[in-house]
Design a protein around this motif. Structure first.
Motif, PDB file in Angstrom:
ATOM      1  N   GLN A 104       0.856  -1.178   0.000  1.00  0.00           N
ATOM      2  CA  GLN A 104       0.000   0.000   0.000  1.00  0.00           C
ATOM      3  C   GLN A 104       0.898   1.235   0.000  1.00  0.00           C
ATOM      4  OE1 GLN A 104      -3.065  -0.018   3.004  1.00  0.00           O
ATOM      5  NE2 GLN A 104      -3.237  -2.249   2.932  1.00  0.00           N
ATOM      6  N   LYS A 105       0.947   1.896  -1.124  1.00  0.00           N
ATOM      7  CA  LYS A 105       1.833   3.047  -1.288  1.00  0.00           C
ATOM      8  C   LYS A 105       1.063   4.336  -0.975  1.00  0.00           C
ATOM      9  CE  LYS A 105       4.704   0.767  -4.758  1.00  0.00           C
ATOM     10  NZ  LYS A 105       5.264   0.829  -6.131  1.00  0.00           N
ATOM     11  N   THR A 106       1.138   4.747   0.256  1.00  0.00           N
ATOM     12  CA  THR A 106       0.445   5.950   0.709  1.00  0.00           C
ATOM     13  C   THR A 106       1.459   7.040   1.036  1.00  0.00           C
ATOM     14  OG1 THR A 106       0.464   5.416   3.064  1.00  0.00           O
ATOM     15  CG2 THR A 106      -1.288   4.424   1.737  1.00  0.00           C
ATOM     16  N   ILE A 107       0.944   8.205   1.424  1.00  0.00           N
ATOM     17  CA  ILE A 107       1.830   9.304   1.817  1.00  0.00           C
ATOM     18  C   ILE A 107       2.695   8.889   3.006  1.00  0.00           C
ATOM     19  CG2 ILE A 107       1.860  11.629   2.826  1.00  0.00           C
ATOM     20  CD1 ILE A 107      -0.561  12.300   1.124  1.00  0.00           C
ATOM     21  N   GLY A 108       2.112   8.149   3.933  1.00  0.00           N
ATOM     22  CA  GLY A 108       2.860   7.759   5.125  1.00  0.00           C
ATOM     23  C   GLY A 108       3.789   6.586   4.921  1.00  0.00           C
ATOM     24  N   SER A 109       3.444   5.658   4.027  1.00  0.00           N
ATOM     25  CA  SER A 109       4.252   4.449   3.883  1.00  0.00           C
ATOM     26  C   SER A 109       5.290   4.545   2.772  1.00  0.00           C
ATOM     27  CB  SER A 109       3.344   3.249   3.603  1.00  0.00           C
ATOM     28  OG  SER A 109       2.751   3.346   2.307  1.00  0.00           O
ATOM     29  N   TYR A 110       5.047   5.389   1.773  1.00  0.00           N
ATOM     30  CA  TYR A 110       5.875   5.321   0.559  1.00  0.00           C
ATOM     31  C   TYR A 110       6.542   6.632   0.155  1.00  0.00           C
ATOM     32  CZ  TYR A 110       7.041   4.431  -4.368  1.00  0.00           C
ATOM     33  OH  TYR A 110       7.700   4.314  -5.569  1.00  0.00           O
ATOM     34  N   TRP A 111       5.803   7.736   0.226  1.00  0.00           N
ATOM     35  CA  TRP A 111       6.327   8.994  -0.323  1.00  0.00           C
ATOM     36  C   TRP A 111       7.544   9.451   0.473  1.00  0.00           C
ATOM     37  CZ3 TRP A 111       2.552  12.822  -2.903  1.00  0.00           C
ATOM     38  CH2 TRP A 111       1.591  12.116  -3.627  1.00  0.00           C
ATOM     39  N   PRO A 112       8.673   9.719  -0.199  1.00  0.00           N
ATOM     40  CA  PRO A 112       9.884  10.097   0.529  1.00  0.00           C
ATOM     41  C   PRO A 112       9.950  11.568   0.915  1.00  0.00           C
ATOM     42  CG  PRO A 112      10.383   9.937  -1.798  1.00  0.00           C
ATOM     43  CD  PRO A 112       8.942   9.521  -1.637  1.00  0.00           C
ATOM     44  N   TYR A 113       9.243  12.429   0.164  1.00  0.00           N
ATOM     45  CA  TYR A 113       9.350  13.864   0.405  1.00  0.00           C
ATOM     46  C   TYR A 113       7.968  14.468   0.639  1.00  0.00           C
ATOM     47  CZ  TYR A 113      13.897  13.060  -1.759  1.00  0.00           C
ATOM     48  OH  TYR A 113      15.130  12.566  -2.062  1.00  0.00           O
ATOM     49  N   LEU A 114       7.850  15.251   1.689  1.00  0.00           N
ATOM     50  CA  LEU A 114       6.596  15.931   1.983  1.00  0.00           C
ATOM     51  C   LEU A 114       6.297  17.001   0.937  1.00  0.00           C
ATOM     52  CD1 LEU A 114       4.306  16.071   4.036  1.00  0.00           C
ATOM     53  CD2 LEU A 114       5.643  17.746   5.320  1.00  0.00           C
ATOM     54  N   SER A 115       7.335  17.539   0.322  1.00  0.00           N
ATOM     55  CA  SER A 115       7.156  18.580  -0.684  1.00  0.00           C
ATOM     56  C   SER A 115       6.352  18.073  -1.872  1.00  0.00           C
ATOM     57  CB  SER A 115       8.514  19.095  -1.159  1.00  0.00           C
ATOM     58  OG  SER A 115       9.314  18.022  -1.642  1.00  0.00           O
ATOM     59  N   THR A 116       6.510  16.803  -2.231  1.00  0.00           N
ATOM     60  CA  THR A 116       5.765  16.238  -3.349  1.00  0.00           C
ATOM     61  C   THR A 116       4.279  16.259  -3.064  1.00  0.00           C
ATOM     62  OG1 THR A 116       7.642  14.768  -3.783  1.00  0.00           O
ATOM     63  CG2 THR A 116       5.580  14.262  -4.899  1.00  0.00           C
ATOM     64  N   ALA A 117       3.905  15.895  -1.841  1.00  0.00           N
ATOM     65  CA  ALA A 117       2.489  15.887  -1.458  1.00  0.00           C
ATOM     66  C   ALA A 117       1.923  17.301  -1.480  1.00  0.00           C
ATOM     67  CB  ALA A 117       2.330  15.259  -0.077  1.00  0.00           C
ATOM     68  N   TRP A 118       2.653  18.256  -0.913  1.00  0.00           N
ATOM     69  CA  TRP A 118       2.157  19.636  -0.889  1.00  0.00           C
ATOM     70  C   TRP A 118       1.950  20.160  -2.306  1.00  0.00           C
ATOM     71  CZ3 TRP A 118       2.100  24.591  -2.269  1.00  0.00           C
ATOM     72  CH2 TRP A 118       1.507  25.519  -1.406  1.00  0.00           C
ATOM     73  N   ASP A 119       2.944  19.972  -3.147  1.00  0.00           N
ATOM     74  CA  ASP A 119       2.897  20.501  -4.506  1.00  0.00           C
ATOM     75  C   ASP A 119       1.768  19.860  -5.306  1.00  0.00           C
ATOM     76  OD1 ASP A 119       3.847  22.190  -6.512  1.00  0.00           O
ATOM     77  OD2 ASP A 119       5.133  20.648  -7.356  1.00  0.00           O
ATOM     78  N   TYR A 120       1.588  18.548  -5.145  1.00  0.00           N
ATOM     79  CA  TYR A 120       0.557  17.853  -5.912  1.00  0.00           C
ATOM     80  C   TYR A 120      -0.841  18.288  -5.468  1.00  0.00           C
ATOM     81  CZ  TYR A 120      -1.866  14.164  -8.421  1.00  0.00           C
ATOM     82  OH  TYR A 120      -2.708  13.492  -9.266  1.00  0.00           O
ATOM     83  N   ILE A 121      -1.042  18.347  -4.168  1.00  0.00           N
ATOM     84  CA  ILE A 121      -2.351  18.783  -3.653  1.00  0.00           C
ATOM     85  C   ILE A 121      -2.660  20.201  -4.120  1.00  0.00           C
ATOM     86  CG2 ILE A 121      -3.640  19.349  -1.558  1.00  0.00           C
ATOM     87  CD1 ILE A 121      -2.086  17.078  -0.158  1.00  0.00           C
ATOM     88  N   HIS A 122      -1.673  21.072  -4.029  1.00  0.00           N
ATOM     89  CA  HIS A 122      -1.899  22.491  -4.338  1.00  0.00           C
ATOM     90  C   HIS A 122      -2.185  22.715  -5.818  1.00  0.00           C
ATOM     91  CE1 HIS A 122      -1.812  26.738  -3.557  1.00  0.00           C
ATOM     92  NE2 HIS A 122      -0.818  26.947  -4.402  1.00  0.00           N
ATOM     93  N   ARG A 123      -1.532  21.953  -6.690  1.00  0.00           N
ATOM     94  CA  ARG A 123      -1.659  22.223  -8.119  1.00  0.00           C
ATOM     95  C   ARG A 123      -2.636  21.306  -8.846  1.00  0.00           C
ATOM     96  NH1 ARG A 123       3.604  22.952 -11.466  1.00  0.00           N
ATOM     97  NH2 ARG A 123       4.812  21.739  -9.990  1.00  0.00           N
ATOM     98  N   ALA A 124      -2.940  20.128  -8.294  1.00  0.00           N
ATOM     99  CA  ALA A 124      -3.749  19.160  -9.039  1.00  0.00           C
ATOM    100  C   ALA A 124      -5.041  18.745  -8.343  1.00  0.00           C
ATOM    101  CB  ALA A 124      -2.910  17.908  -9.333  1.00  0.00           C
ATOM    102  N   MET A 125      -5.219  19.107  -7.108  1.00  0.00           N
ATOM    103  CA  MET A 125      -6.387  18.665  -6.354  1.00  0.00           C
ATOM    104  C   MET A 125      -7.259  19.867  -5.967  1.00  0.00           C
ATOM    105  SD  MET A 125      -6.460  15.317  -5.935  1.00  0.00           S
ATOM    106  CE  MET A 125      -5.971  15.121  -7.663  1.00  0.00           C
ATOM    107  N   PRO A 126      -8.558  19.646  -5.697  1.00  0.00           N
ATOM    108  CA  PRO A 126      -9.274  18.370  -5.818  1.00  0.00           C
ATOM    109  C   PRO A 126      -9.593  18.036  -7.272  1.00  0.00           C
ATOM    110  CG  PRO A 126     -10.777  20.084  -5.119  1.00  0.00           C
ATOM    111  CD  PRO A 126      -9.403  20.700  -5.140  1.00  0.00           C
ATOM    112  N   PHE A 127      -9.851  16.777  -7.527  1.00  0.00           N
ATOM    113  CA  PHE A 127     -10.115  16.308  -8.882  1.00  0.00           C
ATOM    114  C   PHE A 127     -11.293  17.080  -9.493  1.00  0.00           C
ATOM    115  CE2 PHE A 127     -12.182  13.353 -11.871  1.00  0.00           C
ATOM    116  CZ  PHE A 127     -11.128  13.158 -12.744  1.00  0.00           C
ATOM    117  N   GLY A 128     -11.076  17.631 -10.672  1.00  0.00           N
ATOM    118  CA  GLY A 128     -12.107  18.404 -11.338  1.00  0.00           C
ATOM    119  C   GLY A 128     -12.142  19.862 -10.965  1.00  0.00           C
TER     120      GLY A 128
END
Length: 207
Positions: free
Chosen positions: A93-117
């Motif tokens: 299960q590749k989640t933010i807590g188990s897999y993602w190495p950098y918190l910056s990736t999560a911030w950037d993705y949420i800010h620029r691509a989310m929420p869907f639509g």
């Protein structure tokens, strides 16, 4: 028919103008519009802050329809929380807590691509808050945690050391880039395994 080549020729021929004279230095605001990346060391993060409680409300309103109230995923939408200790399993299960190495990736993705639509509808404070809630959902921060540019690097991502540089160019490529052997490659040839399942290996060695 486009007149751009003619216009360009006139510009280049006028006075002492050359191709190097075209254009101008980019303005600071123009550079800022393109400089959108958020780096692992926090460089590029905007001012702002968000706490876990606020993030929980925002996540429920804008994200839970796809990702579940606790980041557990709905139907085939991605899971964002959980999965601790599963990366070595057949179905990790590749989640933010188990897999993602950098918190910056999560911030950037949420800010620029989310929420869907409705991408890019979250401001900096909302992004900080939602990510704070996701960190809490992954047991990485306490319930009173406030995520900001100042506290960003205090969060330890569990899988930060689970990645390494791609070294295939130096370890694998030379191995498969040698000229093929065409004669006298081995002193002895032996059969190490019989394809009995396919029934293509003769039972009689003489055959």
């Amino acid at each position: 028919m486009s007149r751009f080549p003619e216009t360009l020729a006139l510009i280049l021929c006028a006075g002492t103008a050359t191709a190097g004279d075209l254009g101008r230095p980019a303005l600071p605001q123009e550079i800022a519009a393109w400089d959108l990346d958020i780096r692992p060391d926090g460089m590029g993060l905007p001012e702002g802050a968000g706490d876990v409680a606020t993030g929980e409300e925002l996540f429920s309103e804008t994200c839970a329809a796809c990702h579940g109230e606790f980041g557990e995923g709905v139907d085939r939408w991605p899971k964002l929380a959980g999965g601790d200790g599963t990366l070595a399993d057949d179905d990790p299960q590749k989640t933010i807590g188990s897999y993602w190495p950098y918190l910056s990736t999560a911030w950037d993705y949420i800010h620029r691509a989310m929420p869907f639509g409705n991408a890019r509808s979250l401001d900096a404070d909302q992004t900080y808050a939602i990510l704070a809630y996701l960190l809490y959902s992954n047991d990485l921060v306490d319930e009173d945690f406030v995520l900001s540019r100042d506290s960003f690097l205090t969060v330890a991502m569990p899988n930060a050391d689970g990645f390494f540089p791609d070294d295939r160019a130096t370890t694998e490529l030379p191995l498969f880039s040698q000229p093929p052997c065409m004669a006298d490659c081995k002193q002895e040839v032996t059969i190490r395994m019989h394809a009995t399942v396919l029934d293509v290996t003769p039972d009689d060695a003489a055959d």
